[in-house]
Write a protein that holds these residues in place. Structure first.
Motif, PDB file in Angstrom:
ATOM      1  N   GLN A   1      -7.061  -5.950  -1.486  1.00  8.07           N
ATOM      2  CA  GLN A   1      -8.106  -5.673  -0.757  1.00  8.07           C
ATOM      3  C   GLN A   1      -8.484  -7.000  -0.114  1.00  8.07           C
ATOM      4  OE1 GLN A   1      -9.952  -4.860  -5.225  1.00  8.07           O
ATOM      5  NE2 GLN A   1     -11.257  -4.137  -3.673  1.00  8.07           N
TER       6      GLN A   1
ATOM      7  N   LYS B   1      -2.634  -3.901  -6.191  1.00  7.92           N
ATOM      8  CA  LYS B   1      -3.181  -3.428  -4.910  1.00  7.92           C
ATOM      9  C   LYS B   1      -4.009  -4.509  -4.147  1.00  7.92           C
ATOM     10  CE  LYS B   1      -7.615  -2.261  -7.166  1.00  7.92           C
ATOM     11  NZ  LYS B   1      -8.841  -1.194  -7.469  1.00  7.92           N
TER      12      LYS B   1
ATOM     13  N   GLU C   1       0.895  -1.290  -0.065  1.00  9.23           N
ATOM     14  CA  GLU C   1      -0.191  -0.064  -0.185  1.00  9.23           C
ATOM     15  C   GLU C   1       0.691   1.251  -0.086  1.00  9.23           C
ATOM     16  OE1 GLU C   1      -3.825   2.016   2.585  1.00  9.23           O
ATOM     17  OE2 GLU C   1      -2.892   0.108   3.479  1.00  9.23           O
TER      18      GLU C   1
END
Length: 313
Positions: A311, A309, A301
């Motif tokens: 999540q 990325k 991050e």
């Protein structure tokens, strides 16, 4: 955690160790048409070693995916790679009567590996007594990811839309699903006709998993775009994590092998990121006291040049 398991968790996170690889190890497979051949790669030293069973993509074999298998084994995992019936090394013709059920044979191959730990330990020199059978994960790429997902709780929908048999396995504590295809509602006519098993339900895929998808993975099997490969994350209950790789296509930068012709998006840096993040995820999933996954997520991050990325839910 025992001292030996603590030491092994630290070793997985630390300096790579020497790997010993043995193939083929043969597991008896009545009703399959031929016995199951597997490759076993393990650290040369250490005990209480976690295990990951890896399912290859269409046409591959136990000899593929060296960038992942070698890395995981060098960082403290025993990696077991079965050769499924669709492998090009076996040369089974399309008209073979087993072909319509190969998707199911694949799942049974993984279960057969889990059932065969005694044989595997006895067949690989120096491996006896070193497996931690309470810390087992599955992984797979493409069709292999669909295969592995069944042991995590995903189910194949029948023609009536009703989920088929539950083939999940409580021995499996975590999964890594690489380029796992999405819902069957979005199949192209070709895929719907030729791959009727590509109709998953992720509603009961409850085992913790890391799903890895490329944001440039445009499949000829789907009428949707690359977001199709995020369905396993968005449509399954937690706890799940999604790693979206920027610019990655179906081979995710080259995980099937170095300099492989099928790799159209070759990226050693992207493969290195997958190696590091999958290892961190497995360390923390199989050793809850380990904080590697949280640290890796924070580092990604905060990286201004990040290749992807994360999540989580």
């Amino acid at each position: 955690m025992s001292d030996s398991k603590t030491a092994n968790a630290q070793k997985i996170a630390g300096t790579p160790t020497t790997v010993i690889s043995t193939k083929p190890v043969v597991l008896s497979a009545p009703g399959r048409g031929e016995d199951l051949q597997v490759r076993v790669s393990a650290p040369a030293t250490g005990s209480d070693l976690p295990v990951i069973v890896f399912s290859h993509g269409y046409g591959w074999s136990m000899n593929g995916y060296a960038p992942l298998a070698d890395y995981w084994a060098a960082h403290g995992l025993v990696v077991i790679q079965p050769t499924h019936l669709d492998s090009r090394t076996l040369g089974i013709p399309a008209e073979d009567p087993r072909t319509p059920r190969i998707w199911r044979f694949r799942i049974e191959d993984l279960t057969r590996v889990l059932d065969g730990f005694d044989v595997l330990e006895a067949s690989v020199p120096g491996l006896g007594g070193r497996l931690d059978r309470d810390r087992v994960a599955v992984a797979g790429h493409s069709w292999g990811a669909q295969t592995a997902s069944a042991l995590l709780g995903a189910r194949v929908l029948g023609s009536d839309g009703v989920p088929g048999e539950d083939m999940s396995d409580p021995r499996v504590k975590a999964g890594v699903l690489l380029a796992l295809t999405g819902l069957g509602d979005d199949l192209t006519p070709f895929a719907a006709e030729n791959f009727p098993f590509m109709k998953p339900s992720f509603d009961t895929m409850t085992t913790p998993a890391l799903i890895v998808a490329g944001d440039n993975d445009q499949s000829h099997l789907s009428t949707r775009g690359p977001d199709w490969f995020t369905d396993p994350y968005t449509r399954s209950p937690g706890s799940k994590s999604l790693l979206t790789l920027f610019g990655a296509e179906h081979s995710l930068g080259g995980i099937p092998g170095y300099e492989v012709a099928e790799t159209t998006d070759e990226s050693p840096a992207r493969v290195a990121l997958i190696q590091q993040l999958t290892s961190a995820f497995l360390r923390s999933a199989l050793h809850p006291e380990d904080t590697s996954w949280r640290a890796a997520a924070i580092a990604l991050e905060e990286d201004p040049n990040a290749l992807g990325k994360l999540q989580s839910k």
